[in-house]
Structure formats: C-alpha cells, structure tokens
Design an enzyme around this catalytic site. Structure first.
Site, short mmCIF file in Angstrom:
data_model
loop_
_atom_site.label_atom_id
_atom_site.label_comp_id
_atom_site.label_asym_id
_atom_site.label_seq_id
_atom_site.Cartn_x
_atom_site.Cartn_y
_atom_site.Cartn_z
N ASP A 45 0.84 -1.20 0.00
CA ASP A 45 0.00 0.00 0.00
C ASP A 45 0.88 1.26 0.00
O ASP A 45 0.52 2.27 -0.62
CB ASP A 45 -0.91 0.02 1.24
CG ASP A 45 -2.05 -1.00 1.11
OD1 ASP A 45 -2.51 -1.23 -0.01
OD2 ASP A 45 -2.45 -1.57 2.15
N GLY A 46 2.02 1.18 0.70
CA GLY A 46 2.94 2.32 0.75
C GLY A 46 3.45 2.68 -0.64
O GLY A 46 3.62 3.86 -0.96
N LYS A 163 -6.67 4.26 12.21
CA LYS A 163 -7.13 3.12 13.01
C LYS A 163 -6.24 2.91 14.23
O LYS A 163 -6.72 2.58 15.32
CB LYS A 163 -7.19 1.85 12.16
CG LYS A 163 -7.78 0.69 12.92
CD LYS A 163 -7.99 -0.53 12.09
CE LYS A 163 -8.64 -1.64 12.91
NZ LYS A 163 -7.88 -2.01 14.11
P1 NAD Z 1 4.61 1.57 4.87
O1 NAD Z 1 4.55 1.21 3.45
O2 NAD Z 1 5.47 0.79 5.77
O3 NAD Z 1 3.13 1.63 5.42
C1 NAD Z 1 2.91 1.53 6.78
C2 NAD Z 1 1.84 0.48 7.02
O4 NAD Z 1 0.58 1.07 6.76
C3 NAD Z 1 1.94 -0.76 6.13
O5 NAD Z 1 1.67 -1.89 6.92
C4 NAD Z 1 0.84 -0.51 5.09
O6 NAD Z 1 0.31 -1.72 4.55
C5 NAD Z 1 -0.19 0.18 5.94
N1 NAD Z 1 -1.13 0.99 5.16
C6 NAD Z 1 -0.85 2.01 4.32
N2 NAD Z 1 -2.00 2.49 3.81
C7 NAD Z 1 -3.00 1.76 4.35
C8 NAD Z 1 -4.41 1.79 4.25
N3 NAD Z 1 -5.01 2.71 3.50
N4 NAD Z 1 -5.13 0.90 4.96
C9 NAD Z 1 -4.54 -0.01 5.75
N5 NAD Z 1 -3.19 -0.08 5.91
C10 NAD Z 1 -2.44 0.80 5.22
O7 NAD Z 1 5.08 3.07 5.09
P2 NAD Z 1 4.84 4.35 4.27
O8 NAD Z 1 5.08 4.16 2.85
O9 NAD Z 1 5.61 5.41 4.98
O10 NAD Z 1 3.28 4.55 4.50
C11 NAD Z 1 2.76 5.74 4.99
C12 NAD Z 1 1.56 5.39 5.80
O11 NAD Z 1 1.98 4.75 6.99
C13 NAD Z 1 0.83 6.60 6.25
O12 NAD Z 1 -0.10 7.05 5.30
C14 NAD Z 1 0.17 6.12 7.52
O13 NAD Z 1 -1.17 5.73 7.32
C15 NAD Z 1 0.97 4.92 7.95
N6 NAD Z 1 1.50 5.18 9.29
C16 NAD Z 1 0.93 4.52 10.31
C17 NAD Z 1 1.35 4.78 11.60
C18 NAD Z 1 0.67 4.05 12.71
O14 NAD Z 1 -0.25 3.27 12.44
N7 NAD Z 1 1.07 4.28 13.96
C19 NAD Z 1 2.36 5.70 11.86
C20 NAD Z 1 2.91 6.36 10.78
C21 NAD Z 1 2.48 6.11 9.48
#
Ligand code: NAD
Length: 260
Positions: A45-46, A163
């Site tokens: 997804d990233g 979430k």
């Molecule tokens: P990444 O690719 O490692 O993504 C982080 C995680 O978020 C992965 O497990 C990915 O599958 C999941 N993810 C991304 N979009 C999703 C969606 N729409 N629904 C469900 N899961 C989803 O790292 P990245 O490329 O830096 O991704 C950025 C995203 O990481 C941000 O948009 C944010 O949503 C997420 N994030 C989450 C947290 C947290 O949950 N504490 C903290 C920082 C960022």
C-alpha cells in the site's frame, strides 16, 4: 495503451518488475513512464501512496493497478504469480473502476497558501512541546485542543494511521473524512471532545494556533516541519485516485482478513 511500472526498491519487487516488463513487451503493450494511462505498482500500500504522489499532477488521467509483493493490501488486488492473467486483463477494455477521494489541505504561512493533497491522511504533530490548536468546523469554533496533534484521514485512509489512533473504519464509498486526536490533554483545565469526528465532505476543518513553531505536517509518507503557519484548512477534495477494478472484492472481507 500506455502503462508505467512503479516498484519499490525491495529485491522481490524489482524481480517482479523485470518479469512484468518482459511480459508486457511480448504482449506489445507500450511502456510510458511520463504519460501513462495505467500505472502498475509493485510493492505494498505504501508503494501505491508513493505512486499517487508521483503522478498527482495527472491524477485525473491515470488509473492504478496494484501488485502486492507481500499480503494483499487495501490498494492492491494482484499477486506476483498472476502476471500472465494481469497482462491478459490489460489487453481487455478497462471499464470497471473505483474512485477514492484525496484530502485537500490548504496550508497558509507568511500570507501565502499552498494547496496540498493526501490520499491516506494528514497529521499535524508536535514532538517537542504541547501543541495548542483552535479547531473550527465551518463557521463554528469547536474546541481548544492541547496535545501532540491530530490526524485527518480519508475514508480509504481510515484503516491506516487513523485506526491505530482509535479512529473508526469508514466504508470507502461514504463521502466523509475523519479527525482523530493524538495524545490530547484532558483534565479539569483542558478539555477536548475525545472521540473521533466523522465529518461530511462539504464541511471544512480549520486549525489555528498562536504558536505553530516546530510543527510537523505529514501527508501519507511525506513530512515537513514548519515555523510560521497561519492556518490550515482541511476538507475532502473533489479530486480522486482511480483504480481499475479487478473483481468485486468485499471491503469488509478485506478488513476481516487484515485485522482479525
Ligand atoms: P509503509 O509502506 O510501511 O506503510 C505503513 C503500514 O501502513 C503498512 O503496513 C501498510 O500496509 C499500511 N497501510 C498504508 N496504507 C494503508 C491503508 N489505506 N489501509 C490499511 N493499511 C495501510 O510506510 P509508508 O510508505 O511510509 O506509508 C505511509 C503510511 O503509513 C501513512 O499514510 C500512515 O497511514 C501509515 N503510518 C501509520 C502509523 C501508525 O499506524 N502508527 C504511523 C505512521 C504512518
């Protein structure tokens, strides 16, 4: 039809990219990374988030198809062992699409406003001190927030960072966005609503503060630190990210497989 491939740097994704390039060539499907009609992402997804920001200027003309090199994701429908089927699929007319909105972020600093977008969410974070925010919804002053910050997410972003913050999962076809608090201070002096707010798409949330120094704004994987923000206006935009639909995948089925 012109397609682009957008892969993450992982070895497995790069191998899948090489295989796909070969199969596309054999099928006489043209590769065009500048002006593609379809962007094939390889990763998770990233990777889709990175590709969306890469093609943001032409988002109205581009459709996305996600190949997942791990488990199936929220934005990814295909697996690496389905490349032949995918190439056949590309040769057919792509008429079934899903469209998901981008979040609009109007960030004003030093008398200049910048129009920014996010596909999952924006967060406003202060890692150094308690951030004060005056939160207005349309014309209503809603609350005075103190804490680390807030996360404002799209329906499709509701299963991501939102979430983790205790936000609700929003069905992707609902035209709404969500604001969740990040470590708000609640005591007999300071009080916030404490619950995630689900806000209809036509309303606007405005964030103001007398001190925005050292504030970090994240948009999906992107982040920047600011010193002189005047205000930030957030709503659901009327720009969308378009995906080619493979088959009807149950959203709740995806949520169940992913989280339960
Ligand atoms: P990444 O690719 O490692 O993504 C982080 C995680 O978020 C992965 O497990 C990915 O599958 C999941 N993810 C991304 N979009 C999703 C969606 N729409 N629904 C469900 N899961 C989803 O790292 P990245 O490329 O830096 O991704 C950025 C995203 O990481 C941000 O948009 C944010 O949503 C997420 N994030 C989450 C947290 C947290 O949950 N504490 C903290 C920082 C960022």
């Amino acid at each position: 039809m012109k397609v682009a491939i957008y892969a993450n740097e992982r070895e497995h994704s790069q191998q899948v990219k090489e295989q796909l390039e070969l199969k596309l060539k054999e099928a006489h499907i043209e590769l065009d990374h500048e002006n593609p009609e379809i962007v094939l992402t390889i990763g998770g997804d990233g990777t889709v988030l990175h590709a969306v920001h890469h093609y943001l200027d032409q988002i109205e003309k581009v459709k996305f198809i996600g190949i997942h090199t791990g488990h199936l994701g929220y934005y990814t429908d295909w697996l690496p062992d389905e490349l032949d089927e995918l190439v056949q699929f590309l040769k057919q007319k792509q008429s079934r699409i899903s469209q998901y909105p981008l979040l609009s972020i109007m960030l004003c600093e030093d008398k200049t406003c910048h129009q920014l977008y996010a596909f999952n969410e924006m967060t406003l974070l202060n890692a150094f001190r308690t951030q004060h925010l005056n939160v207005t919804i349309d014309d209503l002053f809603f609350e005075s927030f103190r804490g680390t910050g807030v996360c404002i997410s799209t329906p499709t972003g509701s299963t991501a960072y939102n979430k983790s913050l205790g936000g609700a999962i929003i069905y992707p076809s609902l035209k709404a966005f969500q604001m969740t608090e990040i470590a708000s201070i609640n005591n007999n002096v300071f009080r916030t609503i404490g619950s995630p707010l689900i806000i209809p798409h036509e309303q606007v949330v405005t964030l103001k503060s007398e001190n925005f120094s050292d504030v970090t704004i994240t948009r999906d994987h992107l982040y920047e630190t600011y010193q002189n923000i005047e205000k930030i206006k957030v709503t659901l935009s009327n720009r969308h990210v378009t995906f080619v639909k493979r088959r009807d995948v149950s959203f709740w089925g995806r949520v169940k497989d992913h989280f339960l």
